[in-house]
Design a protein around this motif. Structure first.
Motif, PDB file in Angstrom:
ATOM      1  N   HIS A   1     -20.980  18.590   0.164  1.00 44.12           N
ATOM      2  CA  HIS A   1     -21.846  17.038   0.217  1.00 44.12           C
ATOM      3  C   HIS A   1     -20.951  16.180  -0.645  1.00 44.12           C
ATOM      4  N   GLY A   2     -21.328  14.870  -0.282  1.00 40.08           N
ATOM      5  CA  GLY A   2     -20.749  14.049  -1.064  1.00 40.08           C
ATOM      6  C   GLY A   2     -20.490  14.127  -2.626  1.00 40.08           C
TER       7      GLY A   2
ATOM      8  N   GLU B   1     -22.659  10.069   2.449  1.00 38.06           N
ATOM      9  CA  GLU B   1     -22.046  11.079   3.231  1.00 38.06           C
ATOM     10  C   GLU B   1     -22.776  11.829   4.021  1.00 38.06           C
ATOM     11  N   GLY B   2     -22.403  11.876   5.324  1.00 36.11           N
ATOM     12  CA  GLY B   2     -23.193  12.797   6.285  1.00 36.11           C
ATOM     13  C   GLY B   2     -24.194  11.748   6.979  1.00 36.11           C
TER      14      GLY B   2
ATOM     15  N   ASP C   1     -12.355   9.682   5.705  1.00 38.33           N
ATOM     16  CA  ASP C   1     -13.352   9.084   4.738  1.00 38.33           C
ATOM     17  C   ASP C   1     -13.771   9.968   3.608  1.00 38.33           C
ATOM     18  N   ARG C   2     -14.060  11.095   3.895  1.00 35.12           N
ATOM     19  CA  ARG C   2     -14.333  12.169   2.725  1.00 35.12           C
ATOM     20  C   ARG C   2     -13.188  12.118   1.845  1.00 35.12           C
TER      21      ARG C   2
ATOM     22  N   ARG D   1     -19.524   2.598   3.835  1.00 33.67           N
ATOM     23  CA  ARG D   1     -19.602   2.844   2.390  1.00 33.67           C
ATOM     24  C   ARG D   1     -18.318   3.413   1.935  1.00 33.67           C
ATOM     25  N   ALA D   2     -17.398   4.297   2.757  1.00 31.32           N
ATOM     26  CA  ALA D   2     -16.465   4.896   2.374  1.00 31.32           C
ATOM     27  C   ALA D   2     -15.117   3.558   2.073  1.00 31.32           C
ATOM     28  N   ALA D   3     -15.112   3.029   3.243  1.00 30.77           N
ATOM     29  CA  ALA D   3     -14.235   1.797   3.193  1.00 30.77           C
ATOM     30  C   ALA D   3     -14.508   0.801   1.965  1.00 30.77           C
ATOM     31  N   GLN D   4     -15.873   0.609   1.808  1.00 32.20           N
ATOM     32  CA  GLN D   4     -16.511  -0.293   0.514  1.00 32.20           C
ATOM     33  C   GLN D   4     -15.672   0.135  -0.670  1.00 32.20           C
TER      34      GLN D   4
END
Length: 348
Positions: A67-68, A275-276, A209-210, A283-286
């Protein structure tokens, strides 16, 4: 939002920190990171024995996490130690594969995505798959010289597909990145490959992204060490009979950096919590955009306040600074992720 680590993640963090402190002091790290195979195979095996790779895999695939916040826990500690082991490839592969027993046992994976004319965008990939054979070139493939198995993104008709290739079957020109650690150019010439997914665009985007989240966490761990290094230097380095940390201008700059690092920590926590979910790509890009900018700032400011010693090979700061700058260029730099966010806004 709960900012406290769970007991399991706290135990993982503490165990990994103790191991890396003993196994990867800066002299050993630099001794292995810049010479082939650009990592330490014995330490890799020890990380596998510790069960590190299980933390990158979800329970439904036989792991213990994935998980994240598991990703953040692992990579923050790797960043603190400036560990050159190519764990990022394991994480991305864990996001793409169904059978992960070999990966969790320590089989080394590298994911071949970027090309000279397609450093980040999957749509620009030109490596081609025809009749279960690959032709093309992948550039700056992280972990390639150490890999046993390559996962390769290739164009198949109008789709981006994913293929598995034994590393022994392809030509790999390996080298150390500017900050150490393995990377390489991978050449495919009608190379036989096993199809993993015919339409892999969505799963590859999620895996990237992960990976971006992992890099942000790694930068966060490295920035914490740089901040401690800087504060200690400001307290001990003397000019005009007093520590340079007594000068208000340097105090303000150090405080500004501390605030920026906490900003980075906040966006990493936000991205990990998403995440998920459908919000994760945004959010990953930010996170990758903001952390990339802050990481470069921390590297530049820390070196400037240290002076000449900050760029010497013997002083750890120079190696942390190189890694912080390089992280911004992996899996999309700050500008690329900003353009991605802008495109998302324009589409709404």
């Amino acid at each position: 939002m709960n900012f406290e680590q769970s007991d399991d993640r706290r135990m993982l963090s503490e165990t990994l920190r103790r191991y890396l402190a003993e196994a990867y002091d800066i002299s050993h790290r630099n001794a292995v990171a810049y010479d082939a195979p650009y990592h330490d195979p014995e330490k890799w095996a020890e990380l596998a024995e510790l069960g590190l790779f299980y933390a990158l895999v979800s329970e439904d695939k036989g792991g213990m996490g994935g998980h994240g916040f598991d990703i953040v826990t692992v990579f923050e500690e790797l960043g603190r130690a400036l560990c050159p082991e190519p764990v990022l490839g394991q994480l991305i592969a864990a996001s793409l594969m169904a059978d992960l027993d070999d990966l969790m046992a320590g089989t080394r994976y590298a994911v071949a995505l970027s090309e000279r004319d397609a450093p980040y965008d999957l749509s620009d990939i030109s490596t081609e798959a025809v009749n279960d054979r690959l032709t093309g070139r992948k550039s700056v493939v992280y972990g390639a010289p150490a890999a046993e198995i390559l996962l390769v993104a290739a164009r198949q008709g109008d789709e981006i597909s994913l293929w598995e290739v034994p590393a022994s079957e392809v030509e790999i020109s390996g080298y150390a990145m500017i900050d150490g650690g393995p990377a390489g150019e991978v050449f495919f010439d009608d190379t036989p490959a096993k199809l993993v997914a015919a339409d892999a665009r969505k799963m590859l985007a999620n895996a990237m992204d992960r990976g971006a989240l992992a890099l942000c966490a790694e930068a966060l761990g490295a920035m914490d060490v740089v901040q401690d290094m800087l504060v200690d230097y400001l307290k001990t380095r003397k000019q005009f009979g007093q520590p340079i940390g007594a000068f208000q201008a340097l105090q303000h700059r150090a405080i500004d950096l501390a605030i920026e690092i906490e900003q980075a920590r906040s966006i990493v926590i936000l991205a990990a919590s998403a995440e998920g979910t459908e919000a994760f790509p945004k959010r990953a890009a930010q996170a990758k955009h903001l952390v990339g900018k802050i990481a470069r700032l921390v590297a530049e400011e820390a070196i400037q306040m240290h002076g000449g010693i900050g760029i010497t090979w013997e002083y750890p700061l120079s190696h942390y600074a190189k890694r912080l700058v390089m992280i911004d260029h992996q899996l999309g730099d700050s500008d690329w992720h900003l353009e991605r966010l802008m495109a998302g806004l324009a589409a709404t």
